[in-house]
Motif scaffolding. Structure first.
Motif, mmCIF file in Angstrom:
data_model
loop_
_atom_site.group_PDB
_atom_site.id
_atom_site.type_symbol
_atom_site.label_atom_id
_atom_site.label_comp_id
_atom_site.label_asym_id
_atom_site.label_seq_id
_atom_site.Cartn_x
_atom_site.Cartn_y
_atom_site.Cartn_z
ATOM 1 N N ARG A 91 -37.415 81.893 -39.246
ATOM 2 C CA ARG A 91 -37.772 82.701 -40.700
ATOM 3 C C ARG A 91 -38.143 83.739 -40.766
ATOM 4 O O ARG A 91 -37.434 84.975 -41.680
ATOM 5 C CB ARG A 91 -37.981 81.883 -42.415
ATOM 6 C CG ARG A 91 -37.297 80.362 -41.896
ATOM 7 C CD ARG A 91 -37.553 79.151 -43.185
ATOM 8 N NE ARG A 91 -39.112 79.171 -43.767
ATOM 9 C CZ ARG A 91 -39.179 78.218 -43.281
ATOM 10 N NH1 ARG A 91 -38.885 77.035 -42.327
ATOM 11 N NH2 ARG A 91 -40.637 77.837 -43.047
ATOM 12 N N ALA A 92 -39.359 84.059 -40.427
ATOM 13 C CA ALA A 92 -39.993 85.091 -40.734
ATOM 14 C C ALA A 92 -39.145 86.672 -39.697
ATOM 15 O O ALA A 92 -38.764 87.424 -39.935
ATOM 16 C CB ALA A 92 -41.146 85.480 -40.185
ATOM 17 N N ILE A 93 -38.811 86.451 -38.793
ATOM 18 C CA ILE A 93 -38.067 87.191 -37.572
ATOM 19 C C ILE A 93 -36.642 87.433 -38.125
ATOM 20 O O ILE A 93 -36.633 89.235 -37.876
ATOM 21 C CB ILE A 93 -37.682 86.202 -36.324
ATOM 22 C CG1 ILE A 93 -38.782 86.463 -35.648
ATOM 23 C CG2 ILE A 93 -36.656 87.333 -35.256
ATOM 24 C CD1 ILE A 93 -39.285 85.439 -34.130
ATOM 25 N N ALA A 94 -36.249 86.551 -39.074
ATOM 26 C CA ALA A 94 -34.696 86.631 -39.501
ATOM 27 C C ALA A 94 -35.016 86.991 -41.092
ATOM 28 O O ALA A 94 -34.160 87.766 -40.515
ATOM 29 C CB ALA A 94 -34.110 85.228 -40.611
ATOM 30 N N THR A 95 -36.113 86.990 -41.399
ATOM 31 C CA THR A 95 -36.740 87.981 -41.905
ATOM 32 C C THR A 95 -36.870 89.657 -41.721
ATOM 33 O O THR A 95 -36.130 90.361 -42.836
ATOM 34 C CB THR A 95 -37.328 87.897 -43.235
ATOM 35 O OG1 THR A 95 -37.155 86.289 -43.957
ATOM 36 C CG2 THR A 95 -37.792 88.538 -44.967
ATOM 37 N N ALA A 96 -37.000 89.645 -41.018
ATOM 38 C CA ALA A 96 -37.581 90.924 -40.493
ATOM 39 C C ALA A 96 -36.506 91.967 -39.777
ATOM 40 O O ALA A 96 -36.446 93.159 -39.912
ATOM 41 C CB ALA A 96 -38.798 90.725 -39.432
ATOM 42 N N CYS A 97 -35.620 90.952 -39.483
ATOM 43 C CA CYS A 97 -34.346 91.921 -38.556
ATOM 44 C C CYS A 97 -33.296 92.402 -40.360
ATOM 45 O O CYS A 97 -32.888 93.299 -39.703
ATOM 46 C CB CYS A 97 -33.423 90.538 -38.021
ATOM 47 S SG CYS A 97 -34.254 90.630 -36.348
ATOM 48 N N SER A 98 -33.390 91.450 -40.953
ATOM 49 C CA SER A 98 -32.173 91.822 -42.504
ATOM 50 C C SER A 98 -33.469 93.004 -43.198
ATOM 51 O O SER A 98 -32.212 94.277 -43.578
ATOM 52 C CB SER A 98 -32.741 90.460 -43.346
ATOM 53 O OG SER A 98 -31.945 89.887 -42.694
ATOM 54 N N ASN A 99 -34.516 93.494 -42.965
ATOM 55 C CA ASN A 99 -35.392 94.224 -43.711
ATOM 56 C C ASN A 99 -34.590 95.055 -43.059
ATOM 57 O O ASN A 99 -34.376 96.788 -43.116
ATOM 58 C CB ASN A 99 -36.191 93.868 -43.887
ATOM 59 C CG ASN A 99 -36.816 93.105 -44.655
ATOM 60 O OD1 ASN A 99 -36.517 92.757 -45.878
ATOM 61 N ND2 ASN A 99 -38.592 92.954 -44.676
#
Length: 135
Positions: A91-99
């Motif tokens: 989830r953190a990786i997905a958020t970071a990529c989206s950011n």
């Protein structure tokens, strides 16, 4: 046979440069990666460690090859989510990529997460690592 010493030097130099590249360079996916949705699923989905990772991988392949939208975000997900067992890390990786690629928020946290969380196996470890990225 190379008779010219300069040709030998050139050949040795080129060989040295080629051998100095890592086994899987960053451009390997572009050069040898999947060409369509089905190949993307076949290549990445078997490496999913969790249901969350499988969903992110499926969405990434869909966006990259079917919808052709947010392809940089999709490539980021595929690069960093595979082989990650922790749902917290996924989830953190997905958020970071989206950011980085959708919201255009180039933050230290996002860069830290993408550097340190891929491959993390345990949620508690992912939480601790994520906390260090926030400081």
């Amino acid at each position: 046979m190379l008779r010219n010493p300069m040709s030998l030097f050139t050949a040795v130099s080129i060989l040295s440069i080629l051998l100095s590249f890592p086994a899987q360079p960053a451009y390997a996916d572009w050069l040898f990666g999947p060409d369509n949705f089905e190949e993307c699923i076949e290549e990445y989905l078997p490496r999913a460690e969790t249901d969350s990772a499988a969903r992110v991988i499926h969405t990434a392949c869909d966006r990259k090859f079917r919808k052709k939208q947010n392809t940089e975000q999709a490539e980021c997900w595929l690069k960093h989510v595979v082989d990650t067992r922790s749902d917290v890390a996924v989830r953190a990786i997905a958020t970071a990529c989206s950011n980085l690629y959708v919201n255009n928020k180039k933050t230290d946290w996002s860069n830290c997460v993408l550097k340190k969380l891929p491959g993390v196996k345990v949620d508690a470890a992912a939480r601790s690592i994520g906390a260090t990225c926030r400081t």
